[in-house]
Design a protein around this motif. Structure first.
Motif, PDB file in Angstrom:
ATOM      1  N   CYS A 153      45.531  -2.226  36.202  1.00 50.89           N
ATOM      2  CA  CYS A 153      44.360  -1.710  36.920  1.00 50.89           C
ATOM      3  C   CYS A 153      44.144  -2.480  38.226  1.00 50.89           C
ATOM      4  O   CYS A 153      43.870  -1.890  39.280  1.00 50.89           O
ATOM      5  CB  CYS A 153      43.117  -1.817  36.041  1.00 50.89           C
ATOM      6  SG  CYS A 153      43.079  -0.700  34.627  1.00 50.89           S
ATOM      7  N   ARG A 154      44.278  -3.793  38.162  1.00 52.08           N
ATOM      8  CA  ARG A 154      44.123  -4.611  39.370  1.00 52.08           C
ATOM      9  C   ARG A 154      45.182  -4.252  40.410  1.00 52.08           C
ATOM     10  O   ARG A 154      44.887  -4.117  41.608  1.00 52.08           O
ATOM     11  CB  ARG A 154      44.209  -6.091  39.013  1.00 52.08           C
ATOM     12  CG  ARG A 154      44.024  -7.036  40.207  1.00 52.08           C
ATOM     13  CD  ARG A 154      44.178  -8.482  39.807  1.00 52.08           C
ATOM     14  NE  ARG A 154      43.117  -8.909  38.900  1.00 52.08           N
ATOM     15  CZ  ARG A 154      43.275  -9.116  37.607  1.00 52.08           C
ATOM     16  NH1 ARG A 154      44.471  -8.922  37.039  1.00 52.08           N
ATOM     17  NH2 ARG A 154      42.272  -9.502  36.853  1.00 52.08           N
ATOM     18  N   LEU A 155      46.416  -4.067  39.961  1.00 53.36           N
ATOM     19  CA  LEU A 155      47.512  -3.731  40.858  1.00 53.36           C
ATOM     20  C   LEU A 155      47.273  -2.393  41.552  1.00 53.36           C
ATOM     21  O   LEU A 155      47.445  -2.274  42.779  1.00 53.36           O
ATOM     22  CB  LEU A 155      48.820  -3.689  40.064  1.00 53.36           C
ATOM     23  CG  LEU A 155      50.086  -3.306  40.838  1.00 53.36           C
ATOM     24  CD1 LEU A 155      50.426  -4.381  41.858  1.00 53.36           C
ATOM     25  CD2 LEU A 155      51.252  -3.099  39.865  1.00 53.36           C
ATOM     26  N   PHE A 156      46.872  -1.379  40.799  1.00 49.94           N
ATOM     27  CA  PHE A 156      46.667  -0.058  41.391  1.00 49.94           C
ATOM     28  C   PHE A 156      45.437  -0.025  42.284  1.00 49.94           C
ATOM     29  O   PHE A 156      45.395   0.726  43.262  1.00 49.94           O
ATOM     30  CB  PHE A 156      46.576   1.008  40.290  1.00 49.94           C
ATOM     31  CG  PHE A 156      47.919   1.553  39.897  1.00 49.94           C
ATOM     32  CD1 PHE A 156      48.313   2.814  40.304  1.00 49.94           C
ATOM     33  CD2 PHE A 156      48.802   0.790  39.142  1.00 49.94           C
ATOM     34  CE1 PHE A 156      49.565   3.315  39.964  1.00 49.94           C
ATOM     35  CE2 PHE A 156      50.051   1.272  38.797  1.00 49.94           C
ATOM     36  CZ  PHE A 156      50.438   2.540  39.211  1.00 49.94           C
ATOM     37  N   SER A 157      44.451  -0.835  41.975  1.00 52.90           N
ATOM     38  CA  SER A 157      43.304  -0.930  42.863  1.00 52.90           C
ATOM     39  C   SER A 157      43.722  -1.501  44.214  1.00 52.90           C
ATOM     40  O   SER A 157      43.340  -0.988  45.274  1.00 52.90           O
ATOM     41  CB  SER A 157      42.223  -1.813  42.233  1.00 52.90           C
ATOM     42  OG  SER A 157      41.128  -1.962  43.103  1.00 52.90           O
ATOM     43  N   ARG A 158      44.537  -2.540  44.180  1.00 54.65           N
ATOM     44  CA  ARG A 158      44.983  -3.183  45.411  1.00 54.65           C
ATOM     45  C   ARG A 158      45.935  -2.293  46.203  1.00 54.65           C
ATOM     46  O   ARG A 158      45.818  -2.171  47.425  1.00 54.65           O
ATOM     47  CB  ARG A 158      45.654  -4.516  45.092  1.00 54.65           C
ATOM     48  CG  ARG A 158      46.082  -5.305  46.333  1.00 54.65           C
ATOM     49  CD  ARG A 158      46.628  -6.664  45.981  1.00 54.65           C
ATOM     50  NE  ARG A 158      47.907  -6.567  45.274  1.00 54.65           N
ATOM     51  CZ  ARG A 158      48.094  -7.000  44.031  1.00 54.65           C
ATOM     52  NH1 ARG A 158      47.092  -7.527  43.349  1.00 54.65           N
ATOM     53  NH2 ARG A 158      49.281  -6.908  43.462  1.00 54.65           N
ATOM     54  N   GLU A 159      46.869  -1.643  45.511  1.00 49.76           N
ATOM     55  CA  GLU A 159      47.918  -0.901  46.218  1.00 49.76           C
ATOM     56  C   GLU A 159      47.531   0.527  46.587  1.00 49.76           C
ATOM     57  O   GLU A 159      48.108   1.110  47.507  1.00 49.76           O
ATOM     58  CB  GLU A 159      49.191  -0.878  45.368  1.00 49.76           C
ATOM     59  CG  GLU A 159      49.820  -2.256  45.198  1.00 49.76           C
ATOM     60  CD  GLU A 159      51.179  -2.204  44.515  1.00 49.76           C
ATOM     61  OE1 GLU A 159      51.528  -1.123  43.958  1.00 49.76           O
ATOM     62  OE2 GLU A 159      51.895  -3.229  44.548  1.00 49.76           O
ATOM     63  N   HIS A 160      46.529   1.093  45.863  1.00 49.30           N
ATOM     64  CA  HIS A 160      46.195   2.490  46.097  1.00 49.30           C
ATOM     65  C   HIS A 160      44.721   2.711  46.439  1.00 49.30           C
ATOM     66  O   HIS A 160      44.284   3.856  46.573  1.00 49.30           O
ATOM     67  CB  HIS A 160      46.555   3.333  44.872  1.00 49.30           C
ATOM     68  CG  HIS A 160      48.015   3.287  44.530  1.00 49.30           C
ATOM     69  ND1 HIS A 160      48.948   4.076  45.176  1.00 49.30           N
ATOM     70  CD2 HIS A 160      48.702   2.534  43.627  1.00 49.30           C
ATOM     71  CE1 HIS A 160      50.151   3.820  44.669  1.00 49.30           C
ATOM     72  NE2 HIS A 160      50.034   2.886  43.737  1.00 49.30           N
ATOM     73  N   GLY A 161      43.972   1.630  46.596  1.00 48.57           N
ATOM     74  CA  GLY A 161      42.568   1.770  46.951  1.00 48.57           C
ATOM     75  C   GLY A 161      41.725   2.386  45.859  1.00 48.57           C
ATOM     76  O   GLY A 161      40.671   2.980  46.127  1.00 48.57           O
TER      77      GLY A 161
END
Length: 318
Positions: A153-161
Motif C-alpha cells: 500500500c505504501r509503495l503504490f501510494s508513493r508510485e501512483h499517487g
C-alpha cells in the motif's frame, strides 16, 4: 463513490456494507462465500476475479477487508496466507492504479505490532503502542503477511499517487479468544475495551471515515479510546485492578455483581489518538459504556458469539 468492498460476507463486511450505503456510496461486495452484501463470489487472490469486478462494475474506490486471519493459522497453510493477504492486496492495488483511483482503504491489524517479547509479557511495564512503534516483528504468518501488504500500500501510494489509509484495527471478532486463559467470554471483551478492543460497529465507522478522508499514505491504530495515561504503564503491569478502580471507582462492585473479574495485569495499550486527530474518528463504545450497561442492567454494548464461523472456515469445511 462506487466502492468495491472485499470481505463483504465476513463479520466486518456485514456491518460495513450498510454503513457505506448509508453514507451515500454504492457498494459492490466480493467474497469467497455468498452473503447479503456480496455481488461477486470469488477470491482476491485470483487476478481475473479482481479485473472482472473492476470492468463490470465501474469501481471508483476499494475498501479491502478480505483476509485470512489469526484463527485461520491452524486451518490453512502459510502459502494460503501469502496468496490471499499479499497477492490479493497486490491484485487490488494494481487494478486500482490502472483504473486511476485516488483512494484505497486497507484493513490491517494491531496483531502485527506484537512481537513474541510483548506476547510473552516480558518487562516491568505495559507497552504503549501507536503508529510510531517499531521495529515491527510479527510473531506469526498472519502478522507477517499483513505487514507485507501494508508495504505494498505504501509503495503504490508513493508510485501512483493513491491516497491510502491503512487501518490497524484492534480486536472486534465475536468469537472466543483462542489463546488467553483465565478471564473469558463477555468478561474478557468488556475489559479489553480498556486497551485492545473496539466494536465491529465502530470498526465499520472508521473505514467509512478513512475512505472519505484519506490523504497520501497514513497508518492508523483503530481501537476504543483508552482511559489510561503513559504514566500508568508500570502500575498497569503490576496491579491493573487498582488502576482501573482509580479511574472507575464503581467498576469492581459492578463486575463482582455480574460474577466477573477485572484484570490483575495489563501488558499492552493501543493508542488510537492519531485517528482522532487526522480522521476525526473516535470510537463510540468504550469501557465506560460497559459500566453504564451494568449499572442499568441493559444489554452489553458489544457482540459476543462463541459459535461464530468465518466465511473462510465455512468454505474450507465445505
Amino acid at each position: 463513490m462506487r466502492v468495491l468492498l472485499t470481505g463483504s460476507s465476513g463479520w466486518l463486511g456485514r456491518f460495513l456494507a450498510p454503513r457505506l450505503m448509508q453514507a451515500g456510496h454504492g457498494v459492490v461486495g466480493l467474497d469467497v462465500v455468498p452473503g447479503a452484501a456480496t455481488d461477486i463470489v470469488g477470491s482476491v487472490a485470483e487476478r481475473s476475479v479482481v479485473d472482472r469486478a473492476f470492468a463490470d462494475h465501474r469501481i471508483e474506490a476499494v475498501v479491502h477487508a478480505a483476509a485470512l486471519h489469526k484463527p485461520d493459522i491452524g486451518r490453512f497453510p502459510p502459502q494460503a496466507f501469502v496468496d490471499v493477504n499479499v497477492t490479493g492486496t497486490l491484485n487490488l492495488l494494481q487494478a486500482a492504479a490502472t483504473a486511476g483511483h485516488d483512494r484505497f482503504v486497507f484493513t490491517s491489524t494491531t496483531s502485527l505490532m506484537i512481537s513474541q517479547v510483548i506476547r510473552d509479557g516480558e518487562g516491568s511495564a505495559a507497552v504503549w503502542l501507536d503508529e510510531t512503534t517499531g521495529p515491527l516483528e510479527p510473531r506469526n504468518i498472519y502478522g507477517v503477511t499483513k505487514l507485507a501488504a501494508e508495504g505494498l500500500c505504501r509503495l503504490f501510494s508513493r508510485e501512483h499517487g493513491l491516497n491510502c489509509a491503512v487501518l490497524r484495527t484492534s480486536r472486534f471478532f465475536p468469537e472466543e479468544d483462542d489463546t488467553i486463559r483465565g478471564i473469558r467470554g463477555e468478561n474478557l471483551k468488556a475489559t479489553e475495551l480498556l486497551y485492545r478492543r473496539l466494536t465491529v460497529e465502530d470498526a465499520a465507522r472508521a473505514h467509512v471515515m478513512a475512505l472519505e478522508n484519506a490523504s497520501g499514505f497514513e497508518t492508523f491504530v483503530i481501537s476504543a479510546p483508552t482511559p489510561f495515561a503513559h504514566g500508568d504503564v508500570v502500575a498497569l503491569k503490576s496491579d491493573a485492578t487498582a488502576v482501573i478502580a482509580r479511574y472507575f471507582p464503581d467498576a469492581p462492585a459492578l463486575f463482582a455483581r455480574r460474577g466477573w473479574q477485572l484484570p490483575g495485569s495489563i501488558g499492552r495499550i493501543y493508542d488510537p489518538g492519531k485517528a482522532e486527530r487526522l480522521l476525526g474518528f473516535r470510537a463510540i463504545t468504550d469501557f465506560a459504556a460497559v459500566l453504564r450497561a451494568l449499572r442499568e442492567a441493559a444489554p452489553l454494548p458489544f457482540a459476543h458469539d462463541p459459535d461464530y464461523v468465518s466465511p473462510s472456515t465455512r468454505l474450507a469445511n465445505g
